[in-house]
Design an enzyme around this catalytic site. Sequence first.
Site, PDB file in Angstrom:
ATOM      1  CG  ASN A  10      -1.854   1.108   1.340  1.00 54.33           C
ATOM      2  OD1 ASN A  10      -1.790   2.047   0.531  1.00 54.33           O
ATOM      3  ND2 ASN A  10      -2.742   1.069   2.310  1.00 54.33           N
ATOM      4  NE  ARG A  95      -6.105   1.813  -0.390  1.00 54.33           N
ATOM      5  CZ  ARG A  95      -6.067   2.987   0.250  1.00 54.33           C
ATOM      6  NH1 ARG A  95      -4.969   3.379   0.847  1.00 54.33           N
ATOM      7  NH2 ARG A  95      -7.131   3.757   0.286  1.00 54.33           N
ATOM      8  CG  HIS A 184     -12.744   3.805   2.721  1.00 51.80           C
ATOM      9  ND1 HIS A 184     -13.459   4.798   3.349  1.00 51.80           N
ATOM     10  CD2 HIS A 184     -11.443   4.055   3.000  1.00 51.80           C
ATOM     11  CE1 HIS A 184     -12.633   5.607   3.988  1.00 51.80           C
ATOM     12  NE2 HIS A 184     -11.388   5.185   3.778  1.00 51.80           N
ATOM     13  NE  ARG A 245     -10.065  13.276   2.808  1.00 53.53           N
ATOM     14  CZ  ARG A 245      -9.811  11.965   2.856  1.00 53.53           C
ATOM     15  NH1 ARG A 245     -10.754  11.122   3.250  1.00 53.53           N
ATOM     16  NH2 ARG A 245      -8.638  11.502   2.494  1.00 53.53           N
ATOM     17  CD  GLU A 388      -8.948  -0.872   3.929  1.00 50.22           C
ATOM     18  OE1 GLU A 388      -8.592  -0.508   5.066  1.00 50.22           O
ATOM     19  OE2 GLU A 388      -9.136  -0.084   3.001  1.00 50.22           O
TER      20      GLU A 388
END
Length: 405
Positions: A10, A95, A184, A245, A388
């Site tokens: 990743n 990823r 995601h 965010r 993940e």
Amino acid sequence: MTATRVLVLNSGSSSVKYQLLDMRDSSRLAVGLVERIGEETSRLKHTPLTGGGAEPREREEPIADHEQALRAVADELAADGLGLDSPELAAIGHRVVHGGLKFTEPTVVDDAVMKEIERLVPVAPLHNPANITGIRTAQALRPDLPQVAVFDTAFHTTMPESAARYALDVKTADEHRVRRYGFHGTSHAYVSRKTAELLGRAPEDVNVIVLHLGNGASASAVRGGRCVDTSMGLTPLEGLVMGTRTGDMDPAVIFHLARVGGMSIDEIDILVNKKSGLIGLCGDNDMREIRRRIDEGDEEAALAFDIYIHRLKKYIGAYYAVLGRVDAIAFTAGVGENAAPVREAAVAGLEELGLAVDGALNSVRSDEPRLISPEYARVAVAVVPTDEELEIADQTYALVSGRNA
Ligand code: ADP
């Protein structure tokens, strides 16, 4: 010897996270992280997990770029007898954040695939370049090995046009590929499947609302194993209140800040992505710290929490309506897995929708998927730890070994 190992990479803009897994039993052989690539104080933390789990090894030395980072990782793995030159390594799974509309499945990277990932850089300027560098570097280290791209957007490509399109002038939207892609996805896919498993039912028979609440946060509505809506859009900015965010906000706020506030587009970009959300509201983005402050009577932290929960509730309601019938709501990621007060507050007052949380079950700490709703509740409320890396390894191995994922 059959190759059964998969290295998952990743690659972020200044970091590389990695895990080496043995797909015979999905066990981890090593995990690690390189941080602050390109700075004087780069750090590599490597933890071998074979032979009873050895101690982590840390190196602090300047690591100039991703290539140097990956070479350092390869050295650490080799020191444990797990080198990248091993014939047991079947593939490297990467990823990749943005796969646009083309990539609906994990894909073996060739020149054409690489070109398409590059073509998507304008819609994922922060993420795809780092992912591309990661793939290139891995290719240089093992040119003979399949490099598999697993896309964050892939799970969401099943969204109907009615959910994926903004009500923006069609010509403009199409010209600039402006639509809702969602992110995601690997987590939403894994967690929705695991939730069905927890209920003892086939994914095709179950409707789930997945709430992935990490530092970044997103919700998805999953009908029978297929995503029908998700809260992130063209970029990961849309939707829930996140660590840093804003999530949903009237887009005219941006014009206002530019015209009236005299801010540049870049300044606003940083403001809404990095300095807003929980941290902008109360100065903290770690839910543990926010809860601690609330317990001490801090009103700013309490308001930030309430805004976070209000948005979450709105999405639960919206996706309830999108799905029509909901079998389960699954909480996952750092906040979703650990913050019992968030789970409790998110479903509080929704008994009419069949939603409730059992206080005792909710306060249990565990790494296992579990139900936290009382037996009488019509809708199951679950905590399902996401994984993940395992999902990327699984999809990668399924592709290269010809097995169905
Ligand atoms: P990401 O992958 O988006 O960086 P994670 O899924 O690791 O994020 O989640 C990180 C967040 O999880 C932290 O910012 C913190 O708010 C929250 N978190 C982690 N552990 C706990 C805990 N024990 N209690 C409450 N919140 C937690």
